[in-house]
Design an enzyme around this catalytic site. Sequence first.
Site, PDB file in Angstrom:
ATOM      1  N   ASN A 141      -5.926   0.865  -8.063  1.00  7.69           N
ATOM      2  CA  ASN A 141      -5.967   0.013  -6.858  1.00  7.69           C
ATOM      3  C   ASN A 141      -6.291  -1.230  -7.735  1.00  7.69           C
ATOM      4  OD1 ASN A 141      -5.910  -1.099  -4.464  1.00  7.69           O
ATOM      5  ND2 ASN A 141      -8.080  -0.488  -3.723  1.00  7.69           N
ATOM      6  N   TYR A 187       0.736  -1.288  -0.015  1.00  9.94           N
ATOM      7  CA  TYR A 187      -0.060   0.019  -0.010  1.00  9.94           C
ATOM      8  C   TYR A 187       0.788   1.217  -0.011  1.00  9.94           C
ATOM      9  CZ  TYR A 187      -4.124  -2.562   1.518  1.00  9.94           C
ATOM     10  OH  TYR A 187      -5.329  -3.540   1.443  1.00  9.94           O
ATOM     11  N   ARG A 220      -5.494   7.380  -8.861  1.00  9.61           N
ATOM     12  CA  ARG A 220      -4.952   6.320  -8.272  1.00  9.61           C
ATOM     13  C   ARG A 220      -5.062   5.249  -8.822  1.00  9.61           C
ATOM     14  NH1 ARG A 220      -6.682   3.443  -3.558  1.00  9.61           N
ATOM     15  NH2 ARG A 220      -4.638   2.770  -3.239  1.00  9.61           N
TER      16      ARG A 220
END
Lengths: 197, 346
Positions: free
Chosen positions: B225, B37, B223
């Site tokens: 993920n 992460y 972003r």
Amino acid sequence: MPIKSRPIYPGLKLDQRARRHLVAAEGEGALAVLAIFEGKGDAAASATIVYTPGGSAGEDHAEKLADLKPDALHVMPSQETAIVRLNGLLGNAAMGTRLYAAGVEGFIGKVIASGLEHGVDHQSIYTEHCGSLARRVQCVHCKGMTENVTATPFTCSHCGLNLFVRDHYSRRLAAFQGVVVDCETPGELPEIEELYR
Amino acid sequence: MTIQFKKETFRDDFTFSNSPEAIRRFPFPFDKDQYMYAVNIEQHMPGPEKSPYEFPIDIDEHYVAEMEDRALVLKQDPLRCQSLPHMITAEWDLVELLMESMAKNYPEHFQLTRDGDRWHWVNQPLGIDQRFTFGDTATLPCPPMEYITRQCQGDFNLLDQRHDNLWMDAGIVTTQADWSLDFDIGMNFMEWHAPVPIAHDLGVFDRALKFLLNLQQGRPVRRLNWTMTINPRLDTSPENYHKWGIDRTTVTPENVGNKVHLRVELQALWRLPRSNAIVFSIRAYLIKMEELVTIPKWARRFHRVLRDLPPELADYKGLTRYRETTVDWLSKYDDGAPTSPGFFPD
């Protein structure tokens, strides 16, 4: 580790500046209410208390609350009826009213949810968790609520799926999330753990 | 540039697949051979031509099929689309953002004509021609957020900003990786991320929230993920987990290539002009293992990432049951050669 979505219940204290005290209590929550109003006759005289004895029905908590001589005391037969009464009172509440909630977590959650519906910021409500650690759980599949869950996994009281209790709490629903536990291993259940007595 | 929209399904017979062009533009999320992460937020600037970052809102060959799948989800479970009453201004902001972006960047498919508050929207792929009054909900067939997001790929959430926090107060969520809008609506940023392991302790959410509270209009961010999905199923909701969870037990060495999918979320955030709310879009891209390994660099890299993933992350993402089978299958495509830095194919 604390659950980030779970509210913190710091304990009741008397808001000296409040003009009205609207108090919702369940079961052993009565003791927390008694503790803050004991010897504070003026404050008690401007307090409206809604109380449902729940599992403390055999105790004399309601009598002791009456001895505080609050402006009004409503002793209700169940959490549901207590919330109906509370909603009626919140509908007419004026500026300067402080809302308090004490009892089992499911009950506090319902009081906070009622407050939210009436425009009371959840962070302004004074809360104290008393009595059992039982959880109120919403089945994520059928959306049914099961009250007083003390173990995980448990059986949804609506759709019958075997649910484990996820450490995730919704203030709006006043409930933890229940998710089916055995769909990847049909017929194989993890051991039942009594975690929330 | 006219997109050829595919006819395909994300349920039942699962006919979804990617064309060779769609494979090459897949938003592969790993720029190194391992994963952890991070606050991997960057400006949502126009990216390379034909990449999913070329335009603010990416429309691709799966558009029509994805919109059909969304309609099916909403028909079965209307709670996937909810909005608290104070979010109506943000809903209109979203209508403007999406219509403007789609019409500007895909003019052969979408057209928007504005005359003051009187707008005319044409969506050719879905056969929609709508005149309406901007700001007047009664002039649309359904509430504004639902109206436009039934016509735009990706899940959308509208975040209200108050008390130095972001509150998930509206959304349409039909292609999610195991989270429930119905459960999370009304929560703040820390609360809805509560079930995510490790990242809280890394301070990831504190830093991300601080950053997003200062998000400026006209300067969107994005972003990536990722997770994995068995079968190209878009609706991997907790609501239906009791139906799709069993799929995870069906992976065998013979079917990995076709059944196991890497699922990448392109998440983007925009500040909205009227409401000061934030749009949080989550666009899911799926790719089968047999499609992924046609890019040798990605095959090597994904094999290494999956093999070395910390167990608690694998558990949280729900990969544990089929991870080893998949790593074994991928190992045939990893000759141990070094990989070049960055996301893109060599």
